[in-house]
Scaffold this active site. Structure first.
Site, PDB file in Angstrom:
ATOM      1  CE1 TYR A 163     -21.174  46.483  -8.201  1.00  0.00           C
ATOM      2  CE2 TYR A 163     -21.489  48.854  -7.446  1.00  0.00           C
ATOM      3  CZ  TYR A 163     -20.849  47.378  -7.480  1.00  0.00           C
ATOM      4  OH  TYR A 163     -19.431  47.517  -6.911  1.00  0.00           O
ATOM      5  N   GLY A 205      -8.408  54.798 -16.301  1.00  0.00           N
ATOM      6  CA  GLY A 205      -8.463  54.577 -14.738  1.00  0.00           C
ATOM      7  C   GLY A 205      -6.737  54.304 -14.278  1.00  0.00           C
ATOM      8  NE  ARG A 206      -6.917  48.671 -14.559  1.00  0.00           N
ATOM      9  CZ  ARG A 206      -7.227  47.617 -14.987  1.00  0.00           C
ATOM     10  NH1 ARG A 206      -6.853  46.436 -14.613  1.00  0.00           N
ATOM     11  NH2 ARG A 206      -7.793  47.628 -16.529  1.00  0.00           N
ATOM     12  CB  CYS A 263      -1.396  50.995 -16.106  1.00  0.00           C
ATOM     13  SG  CYS A 263      -2.365  49.726 -15.498  1.00  0.00           S
ATOM     14  CD  GLU A 300      21.301  42.588 -14.986  1.00  0.00           C
ATOM     15  OE1 GLU A 300      21.455  41.434 -14.872  1.00  0.00           O
ATOM     16  OE2 GLU A 300      20.873  42.849 -13.902  1.00  0.00           O
TER      17      GLU A 300
END
Length: 647
Positions: free
Chosen positions: A177, A321-322, A345, A415
């Site tokens: 950036y 984060g995730r 995650c 199942e």
């Protein structure tokens, strides 16, 4: 009492003058939840508060910009407007209620990384260099007066953050950036006081730190996020970055948030499952030799990789984060020594950054349907328990069973296979899909704790008495392979992609027919085993159905493992020797193979659902791939919704 191996996480540790209750930090991530007036929405506040309630030490809010002019185009907090302070104060205090600190990450802009058709038509940058998304468009170099205006804007934003009640400010000098563009010779071609020498290239960042410090004083910590290794030719290396972090410490930065990557290596900006766990921890070792302030690191961490990194002494705080999106309570579960209860995650990028990229809407999560919907999707105990039958233990059926059981209903799963997980588990054989295996294990553990009965090797028919006695029936029969009517498809050397995962692949030479995500993942897995692999794809490129960032990883890895990709090629026959193909311009040719794998896609398995819809219309809900073939997130969400609709 059992020893808690994660005890190290829960030491109270300082950044500047600020104590954090543990070493776990929520990474800065955009949510697309702020309102147009520059304040956070109730959905966003609930999202952050839920993570604070879950025990994280500090939350860093991400993707925020100095002002609307510098923003990338998405919704952002109005750090230049005092009218937004009262609402931001509410956000800070709702986070503080749980003993969690909150940090405002702010950026002066994306510069050359600005997305097409968003923001200024011609992106600004340190210099007149090609923009990232359109190299034919040359960026406009900031004037010195404009740089000074940006520095003044930092003072306004810092004052806002302090008044609103944020505990710290993080400067976004990362990902290629704008600040990073000033740092790096590959982008900074200036010859004035902001270019040339390393000291001049760092001047923009140093003046930013100085402006913030003058505004907030010594007691409000300043963090700086920086990529130490761009990972592309000509980009900044770890060695190049060491003088920069030394200068940042000298300028008064209180902690460094370090990782790797740039937009040229975007699968490290949004790290994929293919790059592995703890994929950016390697930058910490050298950084530790050069600075004395705390070091923070992110990058596909599991609790185990984060603990190993902190124990090494190379890092002080681990960022998740995730994982914070997938399970906001994971810190509390670690504190309580309940590692097995953490919902993993998948590092899939599908419903978080993929949803924002694709739909410009607030983030969600493949495995957590409550993300940014916490206010509306609270799971509550029922006063009228029902008898629920779930047919199929794929991800949609497992989620429906879990949520229904949490509500207090009696749930039984049937199942037909000998284990839960469905096709989702079967295809999770490679190392880069280990998180899928962990998710299925997590479901098994949660369902056991919730008292859900699971019958394996149990294939129900429409006449089974258990269906007649059920109050609700969730049908999650999944999908079946689609194979076109190609001559030779019944040959012994031709196997379906699911069968290949179940039984393995014979021979060294493998041809995979179909270059979608399933075919590409299978090709990579087999190539990593040392097999010679060719993908045949009718369309002009492979991995067309793969989320954009993941596609970068998979195509790079296929190339590194010398997988041949024959695009624009139509399969016309399967032979004893291989696959007969034809192209638009070339003659027919045979691609030799010991084994041929068909990966043309899946179709809903509608046989039982269609019968049950007619027979038990009022109490049947079809979920997951049995309704519409899609990715795992759609199946999990449909299972969640089916259970939440119970009354």
């Amino acid at each position: 009492m059992t020893e808690n191996k994660f005890e190290k996480f829960f030491e109270q540790t300082k950044i500047g003058t600020m104590y954090l209750k543990n070493r776990l930090i929520m990474s800065p991530m955009g949510t697309f939840t702020p309102m147009q007036d520059g304040t956070e929405s109730e959905e966003g506040m609930m999202y952050y508060e839920e993570r604070a309630r879950g025990g994280i030490g500090m939350i860093i809010i991400g993707a925020q910009f100095l002002n609307e002019k510098t923003a990338q185009g998405g919704p952002t907090f109005a750090f230049d407007n005092n009218r937004a302070i009262p609402k931001m104060t509410v956000l800070c205090e709702r986070v503080h209620r749980w003993g969690t600190k909150i940090c405002a990450q702010i950026s002066p802009g994306t510069g050359r990384n600005g997305m097409p058709d968003i923001g200024e038509r011609v992106p600004i940058s340190s210099s007149a260099i090609p923009s990232f998304y359109n190299p034919d468009m040359i960026c406009r170099a900031l004037t010195v007066d404009e740089i000074h205006t940006i520095i003044d804007s930092w003072k306004v934003a810092a004052s806002f953050a302090k008044k609103a009640g944020f505990d710290a400010i993080e400067i976004h000098g990362h990902a290629g950036y704008l600040i990073d563009q000033f740092f790096s010779p590959i982008w900074n071609k200036r010859t004035d006081e902001y270019g040339g020498s390393a000291e001049n290239r760092a001047r923009f960042a140093m003046e930013t730190v100085q402006a913030i410090r003058e505004t907030v004083g010594r007691d409000m910590p300043i963090l700086f996020r920086i990529s130490l290794d761009h990972r592309f030719e000509g980009g900044r290396t770890i060695g190049d970055s060491m003088p920069l972090i030394e200068a940042l410490e000298k300028a008064g930065v209180d902690a460094l948030d370090v990782d790797a990557g740039a937009y040229e290596t975007m699968d490290y900006i949004f790290p994929t499952t293919y790059v592995g766990e703890s994929c950016m921890s390697y930058v910490c070792k050298e950084a530790r030799k050069h600075v004395h302030i705390p070091i923070i690191n992110a990058g596909n961490h599991s609790p185990e990789t984060a603990l190993a990194l902190i124990n090494s002494g190379d890092c002080d705080f681990a960022m998740f984060g995730r994982q914070s999106i997938a399970d906001p309570e994971f810190p509390k579960k670690l504190l309580e020594n309940r590692r097995e209860d953490i919902r993993p995650c998948l590092i899939c990028n599908e419903e978080c950054i993929g949803r924002i990229f694709g739909r410009l809407t607030q983030l969600s999560c493949t495995v957590n349907s409550q993300v940014c919907m916490e206010k509306y999707f609270e799971i509550k105990k029922t006063e009228k328990p029902l008898n629920i039958v779930v047919i199929g233990a794929g991800p949609g059926g497992l989620e429906a069973a879990r949520v229904a059981a949490m509500q207090g209903h009696t749930v039984t799963i049937y199942e037909k296979r000998n284990q839960i997980g469905g096709i989702f588990r079967i295809i999770a054989s490679p190392s880069f899909k280990k998180r899928i295996r962990e998710l299925i294990t997590w479901y098994g553990g949660q369902l056991k704790k919730l008292g859900v009965t699971i019958h394996l090797n149990a294939e129900l028919t429409s006449d089974d008495p258990v269906l007649n006695s059920a109050d609700k029936i969730f049908v999650a029969t999944g999908s079946v392979p689609f194979v076109p009517d190609i001559p030779g498809k019944d040959r012994k050397n031709v196997v379906g992609v699911i069968e290949a995962h179940l039984n393995g692949v014979e021979g060294n030479s493998v041809v995979i027919c179909g270059g979608g995500m399933s075919g590409c993942d299978t090709a990579l897995e087999l190539a990593q085993q040392g097999k010679k692999v060719t993908i045949i794809e009718m369309m002009s490129e492979c991995a067309r159905d793969v989320m954009a960032v993941n596609k970068i990883s998979i195509l790079r890895l296929l190339k590194e493992h010398t997988v041949t990709m024959l695009t624009g090629s139509k399969v016309t026959a399967f032979t004893e020797d291989g696959v007969l193909i034809e192209t638009k311009d070339g003659p027919r040719q045979t691609v030799p193979a010991d084994t041929i794998i068909t990966a043309f896609g899946q179709r809903p398995n509608t046989t039982l659902p269609d019968i049950l819809r007619r027979k038990y219309a009022a109490k049947v809900t079809v979920i997951g791939d049995a309704e519409k073939v899609s990715k795992a997130g759609s199946a999990i969400h449909s299972g969640f919704y089916a259970a939440m609709a119970l009354e």
